[in-house]
Scaffold this motif. Structure first.
Motif, PDB file in Angstrom:
ATOM      1  N   THR A   1      -1.493 -32.162   2.015  1.00  0.00           N
ATOM      2  CA  THR A   1      -2.620 -32.714   2.097  1.00  0.00           C
ATOM      3  C   THR A   1      -3.403 -31.907   0.534  1.00  0.00           C
ATOM      4  O   THR A   1      -4.925 -31.543   1.139  1.00  0.00           O
TER       5      THR A   1
ATOM      6  N   SER B   1      -8.401 -36.618   2.185  1.00  0.00           N
ATOM      7  CA  SER B   1      -8.639 -37.140   2.781  1.00  0.00           C
ATOM      8  C   SER B   1     -10.750 -37.999   2.395  1.00  0.00           C
ATOM      9  O   SER B   1     -10.618 -38.428   2.343  1.00  0.00           O
TER      10      SER B   1
ATOM     11  N   THR C   1      -2.769 -32.847  12.305  1.00  0.00           N
ATOM     12  CA  THR C   1      -3.866 -33.908  12.173  1.00  0.00           C
ATOM     13  C   THR C   1      -3.063 -35.257  12.565  1.00  0.00           C
ATOM     14  O   THR C   1      -3.402 -36.336  12.288  1.00  0.00           O
TER      15      THR C   1
ATOM     16  N   ILE D   1     -13.427 -36.165   8.594  1.00  0.00           N
ATOM     17  CA  ILE D   1     -12.671 -35.322   8.232  1.00  0.00           C
ATOM     18  C   ILE D   1     -12.881 -34.251   6.990  1.00  0.00           C
ATOM     19  O   ILE D   1     -14.546 -34.818   6.251  1.00  0.00           O
TER      20      ILE D   1
ATOM     21  N   SER E   1      -6.564 -32.949   5.880  1.00  0.00           N
ATOM     22  CA  SER E   1      -5.067 -33.645   7.225  1.00  0.00           C
ATOM     23  C   SER E   1      -4.501 -33.828   6.041  1.00  0.00           C
ATOM     24  O   SER E   1      -3.992 -33.744   4.818  1.00  0.00           O
TER      25      SER E   1
ATOM     26  N   THR F   1     -16.726 -36.800   6.466  1.00  0.00           N
ATOM     27  CA  THR F   1     -15.936 -36.262   5.421  1.00  0.00           C
ATOM     28  C   THR F   1     -17.432 -35.283   5.194  1.00  0.00           C
ATOM     29  O   THR F   1     -18.053 -35.064   5.048  1.00  0.00           O
TER      30      THR F   1
ATOM     31  N   ILE G   1      -3.840 -39.310   5.825  1.00  0.00           N
ATOM     32  CA  ILE G   1      -4.911 -39.775   6.046  1.00  0.00           C
ATOM     33  C   ILE G   1      -6.039 -41.243   5.012  1.00  0.00           C
ATOM     34  O   ILE G   1      -7.058 -41.291   5.578  1.00  0.00           O
TER      35      ILE G   1
ATOM     36  N   TYR H   1     -12.060 -30.756   4.420  1.00  0.00           N
ATOM     37  CA  TYR H   1     -11.325 -30.455   3.487  1.00  0.00           C
ATOM     38  C   TYR H   1     -11.722 -30.304   2.914  1.00  0.00           C
ATOM     39  O   TYR H   1     -13.062 -29.525   2.208  1.00  0.00           O
TER      40      TYR H   1
END
Length: 247
Positions: free
Chosen positions: A191, A196, A140, A180, A162, A207, A166, A182
């Motif tokens: 991460t 995120s 990412t 995005i 990410s 997201t 991010i 997650y």
């Protein structure tokens, strides 16, 4: 005699049914091919794995693994060989390829020229496509770095699991779409799910929060929550639904 003939007819029908089922199963299998026809303007070859499942694709995803990101696809003793086979995106490439989508798996890169080479090669094969560049974990960093030089040249980017940077990534200035993804329980320290989520809170970035599955081994590796272990299909379907929503 009638009983024998009836038995033979049933046997023939059974064989035909089995052959039809086998043909149907084979048509559902995705196919991997090593492609070496993508070249940059400077003549550099950009190899990638093309995963297809028939149909007339409207979308393509370019998949980049995390970690060191060097997929290095090649043929060894007549067999397709590559690294990072267990990476979330790479092991999910057949889930992306469904007839409407084709998948191109390649080395993680921040070079817009290498991505353009793949895009151009795909469009020589299929005509105009909506192309999305997808990275996971360390790759990412590449998807974020490519956002500016490829803005408007690809349909969008998907950043999964990410890196923490991010949180300050603002996609509002870009024409290309950004998503995005997650896992709510991702425990990898570089991460963090909060990073995120922060992009959505700060910039309104779209997201997808995933949950469920199982976590095995290192928190930052492919079979932890970090790699959507056990929920690969659900994660890919939500990504593809978001992609299709944009056209």
């Amino acid at each position: 005699m009638k009983a024998i003939a009836l038995g033979r007819a049933r046997l023939v029908l059974l064989l035909l049914s089995c052959l039809a089922q086998l043909a149907l199963a084979q048509s559902a299998w995705a196919r991997d091919d090593l492609v070496t026809t993508a070249r940059t303007a400077g003549g550099e070859t950009v190899p990638y794995i093309l995963t297809t499942k028939g149909g007339a694709p409207a979308y393509a995803v370019i998949l980049m693994p995390g970690g060191k990101g060097i997929l290095n696809p090649r043929i060894v003793s007549g067999k397709l060989t590559f690294a990072f086979a267990g990476n979330f995106l790479i092991r999910s490439r057949e889930l992306f390829a469904d007839g409407r989508f084709v998948a191109a798996s390649t080395d993680a890169t921040s070079s817009p020229e290498r991505i353009r080479a793949i895009v151009q090669d795909l469009e020589r094969r299929y005509g105009r496509l909506a192309v999305y560049v997808i990275g996971t974990s360390r790759s990412t960093e590449a998807t974020m770095a490519l956002a500016a030089p490829l803005n408007g040249q690809v349909a969008g980017f998907v950043h999964t699991s990410s890196m923490n940077a991010i949180a300050s990534f603002d996609p509002r200035k870009y024409k290309s779409r950004h998503l995005i993804v997650y896992h709510r329980l991702d425990a990898c320290r570089v991460t963090a799910p909060s990073a995120s989520a922060s992009s959505r809170a700060s910039y309104g970035t779209e997201t997808i929060e995933m949950e469920g599955g199982k976590s095995t081994g290192d928190d930052c590796e492919a079979y932890a929550y970090h790699g959507y272990n056990g929920i690969e299909a659900a994660t890919v379907e939500r990504i593809k639904a978001w992609i299709e929503k944009g056209k």
